[in-house]
Write a protein that holds these residues in place. Structure first.
Motif, PDB file in Angstrom:
ATOM      1  N   TYR A   1       0.851  -1.191   0.000  1.00 42.15           N
ATOM      2  CA  TYR A   1       0.000   0.000   0.000  1.00 42.15           C
ATOM      3  C   TYR A   1       0.894   1.250   0.000  1.00 42.15           C
ATOM      4  N   ILE A   2       0.380   2.371  -0.512  1.00 42.25           N
ATOM      5  CA  ILE A   2       1.076   3.654  -0.356  1.00 42.25           C
ATOM      6  C   ILE A   2       0.784   4.178   1.045  1.00 42.25           C
ATOM      7  N   GLN A   3       1.818   4.539   1.779  1.00 48.05           N
ATOM      8  CA  GLN A   3       1.669   5.062   3.140  1.00 48.05           C
ATOM      9  C   GLN A   3       2.399   6.401   3.258  1.00 48.05           C
ATOM     10  N   LYS A   4       1.644   7.455   3.320  1.00 45.07           N
ATOM     11  CA  LYS A   4       2.205   8.790   3.547  1.00 45.07           C
ATOM     12  C   LYS A   4       1.331   9.490   4.586  1.00 45.07           C
ATOM     13  N   GLY A   5       1.940  10.370   5.355  1.00 46.84           N
ATOM     14  CA  GLY A   5       1.180  11.069   6.369  1.00 46.84           C
ATOM     15  C   GLY A   5       1.709  12.465   6.604  1.00 46.84           C
ATOM     16  N   LEU A   6       0.889  13.288   7.223  1.00 50.64           N
ATOM     17  CA  LEU A   6       1.212  14.686   7.488  1.00 50.64           C
ATOM     18  C   LEU A   6       1.177  14.942   8.992  1.00 50.64           C
TER      19      LEU A   6
ATOM     20  N   GLN B   1      11.649   4.453  14.540  1.00 54.69           N
ATOM     21  CA  GLN B   1      10.890   3.278  14.122  1.00 54.69           C
ATOM     22  C   GLN B   1       9.399   3.423  14.419  1.00 54.69           C
ATOM     23  N   VAL B   2       9.057   4.174  15.457  1.00 60.94           N
ATOM     24  CA  VAL B   2       7.652   4.300  15.849  1.00 60.94           C
ATOM     25  C   VAL B   2       6.809   4.958  14.760  1.00 60.94           C
ATOM     26  N   VAL B   3       7.445   5.686  13.843  1.00 57.71           N
ATOM     27  CA  VAL B   3       6.689   6.318  12.756  1.00 57.71           C
ATOM     28  C   VAL B   3       5.941   5.273  11.940  1.00 57.71           C
ATOM     29  N   HIS B   4       6.499   4.092  11.783  1.00 58.61           N
ATOM     30  CA  HIS B   4       5.811   3.043  11.026  1.00 58.61           C
ATOM     31  C   HIS B   4       4.474   2.678  11.664  1.00 58.61           C
ATOM     32  N   ALA B   5       4.392   2.812  12.991  1.00 50.60           N
ATOM     33  CA  ALA B   5       3.154   2.465  13.701  1.00 50.60           C
ATOM     34  C   ALA B   5       2.101   3.557  13.598  1.00 50.60           C
ATOM     35  N   LEU B   6       2.421   4.659  12.928  1.00 50.78           N
ATOM     36  CA  LEU B   6       1.445   5.719  12.704  1.00 50.78           C
ATOM     37  C   LEU B   6       0.567   5.427  11.490  1.00 50.78           C
ATOM     38  N   PHE B   7       0.747   4.238  10.897  1.00 53.69           N
ATOM     39  CA  PHE B   7      -0.013   3.814   9.724  1.00 53.69           C
ATOM     40  C   PHE B   7      -0.623   2.443   9.970  1.00 53.69           C
ATOM     41  N   ASP B   8      -1.749   2.209   9.337  1.00 47.88           N
ATOM     42  CA  ASP B   8      -2.376   0.898   9.319  1.00 47.88           C
ATOM     43  C   ASP B   8      -1.826   0.096   8.137  1.00 47.88           C
TER      44      ASP B   8
ATOM     45  N   ASP C   1       0.454  -2.376   7.916  1.00 48.32           N
ATOM     46  CA  ASP C   1       1.905  -2.494   7.860  1.00 48.32           C
ATOM     47  C   ASP C   1       2.320  -3.672   6.987  1.00 48.32           C
ATOM     48  N   LEU C   2       3.079  -3.375   5.926  1.00 44.14           N
ATOM     49  CA  LEU C   2       3.635  -4.348   4.983  1.00 44.14           C
ATOM     50  C   LEU C   2       2.572  -5.180   4.257  1.00 44.14           C
ATOM     51  N   ALA C   3       1.328  -4.703   4.243  1.00 47.85           N
ATOM     52  CA  ALA C   3       0.305  -5.385   3.442  1.00 47.85           C
ATOM     53  C   ALA C   3       0.591  -5.169   1.964  1.00 47.85           C
ATOM     54  N   VAL C   4       0.415  -6.213   1.159  1.00 45.80           N
ATOM     55  CA  VAL C   4       0.537  -6.046  -0.288  1.00 45.80           C
ATOM     56  C   VAL C   4      -0.843  -5.748  -0.851  1.00 45.80           C
ATOM     57  N   ASN C   5      -0.856  -5.195  -2.047  1.00 42.12           N
ATOM     58  CA  ASN C   5      -2.119  -4.724  -2.603  1.00 42.12           C
ATOM     59  C   ASN C   5      -3.119  -5.844  -2.833  1.00 42.12           C
ATOM     60  N   CYS C   6      -2.628  -7.046  -3.112  1.00 47.61           N
ATOM     61  CA  CYS C   6      -3.534  -8.179  -3.302  1.00 47.61           C
ATOM     62  C   CYS C   6      -4.314  -8.482  -2.025  1.00 47.61           C
ATOM     63  N   ASP C   7      -3.783  -8.050  -0.867  1.00 48.50           N
ATOM     64  CA  ASP C   7      -4.489  -8.235   0.398  1.00 48.50           C
ATOM     65  C   ASP C   7      -5.763  -7.402   0.457  1.00 48.50           C
ATOM     66  N   GLY C   8      -5.960  -6.526  -0.513  1.00 46.57           N
ATOM     67  CA  GLY C   8      -7.184  -5.741  -0.583  1.00 46.57           C
ATOM     68  C   GLY C   8      -8.419  -6.583  -0.811  1.00 46.57           C
ATOM     69  N   HIS C   9      -8.253  -7.897  -1.000  1.00 49.75           N
ATOM     70  CA  HIS C   9      -9.405  -8.796  -1.037  1.00 49.75           C
ATOM     71  C   HIS C   9     -10.058  -8.910   0.333  1.00 49.75           C
ATOM     72  N   THR C  10      -9.267  -8.699   1.378  1.00 56.29           N
ATOM     73  CA  THR C  10      -9.804  -8.807   2.739  1.00 56.29           C
ATOM     74  C   THR C  10      -9.606  -7.532   3.549  1.00 56.29           C
ATOM     75  N   LEU C  11      -8.589  -6.728   3.217  1.00 57.03           N
ATOM     76  CA  LEU C  11      -8.332  -5.481   3.934  1.00 57.03           C
ATOM     77  C   LEU C  11      -9.026  -4.311   3.243  1.00 57.03           C
TER      78      LEU C  11
ATOM     79  N   ALA D   1       6.137   0.877   4.078  1.00 55.68           N
ATOM     80  CA  ALA D   1       5.807   0.314   2.771  1.00 55.68           C
ATOM     81  C   ALA D   1       6.816   0.672   1.692  1.00 55.68           C
ATOM     82  N   ASN D   2       7.060  -0.311   0.806  1.00 52.22           N
ATOM     83  CA  ASN D   2       7.833  -0.094  -0.423  1.00 52.22           C
ATOM     84  C   ASN D   2       9.220   0.481  -0.176  1.00 52.22           C
ATOM     85  N   LYS D   3       9.885  -0.011   0.880  1.00 53.88           N
ATOM     86  CA  LYS D   3      11.238   0.448   1.193  1.00 53.88           C
ATOM     87  C   LYS D   3      12.229  -0.694   1.080  1.00 53.88           C
ATOM     88  N   PHE D   4      13.418  -0.335   0.613  1.00 54.29           N
ATOM     89  CA  PHE D   4      14.477  -1.307   0.383  1.00 54.29           C
ATOM     90  C   PHE D   4      15.776  -0.518   0.288  1.00 54.29           C
TER      91      PHE D   4
END
Length: 454
Positions: A41-46, A131-138, A140-150, A406-409
């Motif tokens: 998923y795209i994860q950006k926040g303000l 690291q806590v910034v990652h927890a500011l998003f829902d 976490d590490l879900a792939v787009n195909c998971d949109g069948h249930t998420l 998301a989408n980091k390497f």
């Protein structure tokens, strides 16, 4: 109690305030959408501070949450696919499946209220992104195909001790960066009762571009029985994430140098900046001289079509372009030569190439995988042209932009506009610790970049 733990207070689901007729029909995905099924998923926040001029009656977290929910419900009228769910129809005889959005399936967009006992300074004034910034998003590490249930869209509003963070996770098979920030901009305008200044999203235009190729209609079946057959779940190694700031004057100097070195006047400021970062990161990672290194660019296809698609076309309309050379050749050439490689890559990517790639995809589908990008070099994504700091939600201009896991390497670089505008750029660079330290000690790089003050 650990003060660095994000605590979820409540959650609910938001549906469009009213349904539009289009939501009763399947929302079919294009090749550009389907190719993203294995990305995150795209994860950006303000990040916002609470304006000092607002008193308790004018601001309370309860009032903010209710106004965000109300405006989100109105925004979803226009962006109705985001309230739906991925669905798959299987054709067992042909060994194919059709993935699409059922706009009336599912509970709607998820909305989370959370708290974190940290300050804005705790988030933005550390050496590396905590690291806590990652927890500011829902999601976490879900792939787009998971949109069948998420849910395809999840909003998390986190109270800080002196501010608020609004994080959005949106399925990348439904939106690219352009559409992602169009959603943000529209939501912000609607929240401010200024809904006439943002163009409405346009759907289906890319479908019209390719629907007659090979007799293909809007429904594109994949040569699999199940969509998850294409999923590859990438687990990045431990990375450090850091924001570097490039002032408008520095960006202009890099552009001037690149054009002077190459004896042209065609290299853009962003191509020059990308070339500079590519050289700097490869130098910091100490790769073998004969190793191949790549620079990848996420590029918006909308203006590549002839005639171009409008910028408010909703969906994915991007591709990843790459140019490569050896480490030795990269480091021993000047900035102009490196930037020229990127310039030629971009200018040669035209209407014919885009259409040929679409046609080829219909014959032999290709799906992006994050492990394909995690190779020596950099991948530049997002854009300093996106209007990130124009979203205020009644709280004033955001203090900073931050992203999730998301989408980091290794070598992923995310571009954002500088908060002061005027052509300044913020780059979030992700590297293993030893490479990041080497980059911080690189005098040439640090002479141009400064630690982000946001």
């Amino acid at each position: 109690m650990n003060s660095t733990v994000v605590k979820h207070i409540s959650e609910c689901f938001i549906k469009p305030k009213h349904l539009v007729e289009e939501s009763n029909r399947p929302y079919y995905l294009t090749p550009s959408d389907l190719s993203m099924l294995s990305f995150h998923y795209i994860q950006k926040g303000l990040l916002f501070t609470i304006p000092s001029h607002l008193n308790h009656q004018q601001y309370s977290i309860h009032n903010l949450l209710e106004s965000l929910k109300e405006s989100l419900s109105t925004t979803l009228i226009q962006f109705y696919p985001l309230a739906g769910q991925l669905s798959t129809q299987t054709d067992e005889d042909r060994h194919e499946c059709l993935v699409f959005v059922d706009c009336n399936k599912g509970r709607g967009a998820k909305f989370i209220h959370a708290t974190l006992d940290l300050t804005i300074s705790d988030i933005i004034s550390t050496r590396y992104v905590p690291q806590v910034v990652h927890a500011l998003f829902d999601h976490d590490l879900a792939v787009n195909c998971d949109g069948h249930t998420l849910p395809l869209l999840s909003v998390q509003v986190t109270e800080l001790l002196d501010g608020v963070f609004i994080g959005c996770s949106i399925n990348h098979a439904i939106v690219d960066g352009t559409s992602y920030w169009q959603f943000w901009n529209t939501w912000s305008k609607i929240h401010s009762a200024d809904r006439d200044k943002t163009p409405k999203p346009q759907f289906g235009l890319l479908t019209q571009e390719f629907r007659f190729l090979n007799g293909c209609g809007p429904e594109i079946s994949l040569p699999f029985m199940h969509a998850d057959e294409i999923v590859s779940r990438y687990q990045a190694p431990q990375l450090k994430e850091k924001f570097f700031h490039f002032s408008s004057s520095v960006v202009m100097k890099l552009k001037t140098k690149a054009n002077h070195d190459s004896k042209t006047n065609t290299i853009s400021s962003f191509q020059a900046l990308t070339a500079f970062v590519w050289k700097s990161v490869v130098r910091a990672t100490s790769r073998p001289a004969n190793e191949v290194t790549k620079c990848r660019l996420a590029i918006n296809n909308r203006p590549r079509f002839d005639p171009p698609l409008p910028n408010n076309y909703f969906g994915n309309c991007v591709n990843v372009l790459a140019t490569s050379t050896t480490v030795d050749e990269l480091l021993n050439h000047d900035l102009g030569w490196v930037a020229s490689q990127l310039h030629h890559l971009v200018v040669n990517y035209n209407d014919k190439v885009v259409r040929d790639e679409l046609e080829q995809w219909l014959i032999s589908p290709v799906f992006f995988r994050l492990d394909m990008l995690a190779s020596p070099g950099i991948t530049m994504s997002s854009s300093p042209r996106f209007d990130m700091y124009g979203n205020d939600f009644g709280l004033g201009k955001p203090v900073a932009v931050r992203s999730g896991s998301a989408n980091k390497f290794p070598g992923s670089v995310t571009a954002c506009p500088g908060r002061e505008g005027g052509g300044s750029v913020e780059l979030e660079i992700c590297l293993p610790l030893e490479s990041m330290i080497a980059l911080e000690l690189d005098e040439e790089f640090m002479a141009a970049a400064s630690l982000s003050n946001t």
